[in-house]
Design a protein around this motif. Structure first.
Motif, short mmCIF file in Angstrom:
data_model
loop_
_atom_site.label_atom_id
_atom_site.label_comp_id
_atom_site.label_asym_id
_atom_site.label_seq_id
_atom_site.Cartn_x
_atom_site.Cartn_y
_atom_site.Cartn_z
N LYS A 234 0.81 -1.23 0.00
CA LYS A 234 0.00 0.00 0.00
C LYS A 234 0.84 1.27 0.00
O LYS A 234 0.35 2.35 -0.29
CB LYS A 234 -0.92 0.02 1.23
CG LYS A 234 -1.93 -1.10 1.27
CD LYS A 234 -3.18 -0.73 0.48
CE LYS A 234 -4.23 -1.85 0.61
NZ LYS A 234 -5.22 -1.82 -0.47
N LYS A 235 2.09 1.11 0.38
CA LYS A 235 2.93 2.31 0.45
C LYS A 235 3.38 2.78 -0.94
O LYS A 235 3.75 3.93 -1.12
CB LYS A 235 4.19 2.01 1.28
CG LYS A 235 3.89 1.77 2.74
CD LYS A 235 5.18 1.81 3.57
CE LYS A 235 6.14 0.69 3.23
NZ LYS A 235 5.84 -0.62 3.85
N GLY A 413 -0.80 6.34 -1.44
CA GLY A 413 0.60 6.21 -1.84
C GLY A 413 0.99 7.18 -2.94
O GLY A 413 2.16 7.29 -3.28
#
Ligand code: PHE
Length: 447
Positions: A234-235, A413
């Motif tokens: 998810k980053k 992100g």
């Protein structure tokens, strides 16, 4: 859930693996011959337009869906809309992966054969080579086995490691080849064919070919980016990742053309040779180049590797589906799926002269693809099915899942995406499906 599935070990790893999927025979083998068949620069222009206006925004959508639900294409649809007929497009993706792998592996086998030919210093006759079943079938089998061995190794262990090392070397080699090719006597004619558009050459067929090639080259429309997106954390910034993937992929295709067309015209050959184009032009180029056989061997080694990072991804889609949905062990599934792809590829392997039956198959009209089985497979799975899959998936993502949720996922992100958000929502809900729909209608001669 995520634990047994695996995840990319780093951002760079994901971008390389996805770029590795995108960059392959599609760029070096397919792009130049399709440009050649469709009149040159005007096609290139339409192609680049589709990459930017359709391929890239559509890639955001596949990646977002995959990362959001962390499943293969079938499972992803099931997660969003359980028990619905939309799942069919997930199955279509799985089948398309197999279909493309089956003929793609055959061409990849030819590439491996040329490594050997370069080492022995005699490319011989290409027609004879691809028409000999006792050569092409073992090469094809070899390629499928190597692919299976790597996919066997799992997501970050196998796929990622290979892509990271070899892609940059390929890039450098291409730069060197361009320099050589454009300095040949008579290269200017090739450059103008390739770079000076004559828009009267654009027809309905050209436009579909450009759209199909954009999806094929970017590995879109069959859920590959859903699958690869499902391993992304998810980053990560999906927007910049996708931009890099599309940029590298397009750059490599354009570069391949810069090697092929100047050399082709310098040799006085016709650009309309079809699928054999690259294999006819390049070996000859290597033969006349000082030290060319070594360069040629290196080139075909790297092209085989580029093809390998694509076949890996093609195998990964059906494998991920079976692993997730049938809860079978990855190791067994890999070999079963690879074997199916091999069987399915045999007619393609035999369709270049070895068998008269498969060489004149003609399922679909001549105006769309040549008569041999391989070209027909390339049209059905490599153009039509991808465009159709992207059409249905863009509607699914834009309307059924909801463009808003997709946009939220993309924004996770990559906060800068908020500026283009409204535009993207319009693209995925209206622009992309409508354009693909019109092009598909045109294919059936509706206009
Ligand atoms: N994009 C790959 C190539 O250009 C082929 C491919 C298509 C791979 C679809 C995966 C999915 O060679």
């Amino acid at each position: 859930m995520a634990a047994h599935r695996g995840e990319w070990s780093s951002k760079l790893g994901f971008v390389f693996a996805a770029a590795g999927s995108a960059i392959g025979l599609g760029n070096i083998w397919r792009f130049p011959y399709i440009v050649g068949e469709n009149g040159g620069a005007a096609f290139v222009f339409v192609y680049v337009f589709f990459v930017i206006a359709i391929g890239l925004p559509y890639m955001f959508a596949e990646l977002a869906l995959g990362r959001s639900v962390q499943r293969n294409p079938v499972g992803a649809i099931e997660a969003i809309k359980p028990g619905s007929a939309w799942k069919a497009v997930g199955y279509l993706g799985v089948i398309t992966g197999l279909g493309i792998l089956s003929f793609y592996g055959v061409i990849a086998g030819w590439t491996v054969g040329y490594i050997y030919k370069m080492f022995v210093g005699n490319p011989g006759n290409f027609g004879q080579f691809i028409g000999d079943p006792l050569t092409v079938i073992p090469l094809f089998a070899f390629f499928i086995i190597i692919t299976a061995l790597i996919v066997h190794g799992g997501v970050s262990g196998g796929i990622e490691k290979w892509s990271k090392i070899l892609m940059p070397i390929f890039f450098i080699l291409l730069v060197g080849l361009i320099v050589y090719s454009v300095t040949l006597d008579g290269a200017e004619k090739g450059l103008s064919f390739y770079l000076m558009p004559d828009f009267s050459k654009i027809s309905g067929k050209t436009i579909l070919a450009a759209l199909g090639q954009a999806f094929f080259s970017l590995s879109l429309g069959m859920g590959l980016m859903i699958t690869y997106g499902s391993y992304v954390s998810k980053k990560e910034n999906l927007v910049t990742s996708a931009v890099y993937i599309a940029l590298f992929d397009t750059l490599i295709a354009i570069m391949a053309g810069l090697v092929i067309f100047p050399a082709l015209f310098a040799m006085g050959k016709s650009p309309e040779a079809g699928p054999t184009l690259v294999f006819v032009v390049l070996p000859e180029l290597f033969l006349q180049m000082p030290g060319g056989l070594i360069v040629g061997a290196l080139f075909f080694i790297l092209l085989s590797v580029a093809a390998l990072t694509s076949t890996i991804s093609l195998l990964e889609v059906p494998v991920a589906y079976v692993v997730d949905e049938m809860k079978m062990s990855r190791k067994t599934v890999v070999w079963i799926v690879a074997f199916v792809a091999f069987l399915l590829g045999l007619p393609s392997a035999l369709s270049q002269g070895a068998s008269a039956y498969w060489s004149h198959f003609g399922w679909i009209p001549k105006r769309l693809a040549s008569q041999d089985f391989l070209s027909q497979m390339s049209f059905i799975f490599g153009d039509f099915s991808l465009a159709f899959g992207a059409f249905v998936l863009s509607i699914f993502i834009g309307w059924v899942w909801g463009a808003k949720y997709a946009a939220d996922e993309i924004e996770t992100g990559s906060s800068a995406f908020s500026k283009g958000r409204q535009l993207w929502i319009f693209m995925i809900r209206y622009f992309i499906p409508v354009i693909i729909f019109l092009i598909l209608l045109n294919l059936f001669g509706i206009f």
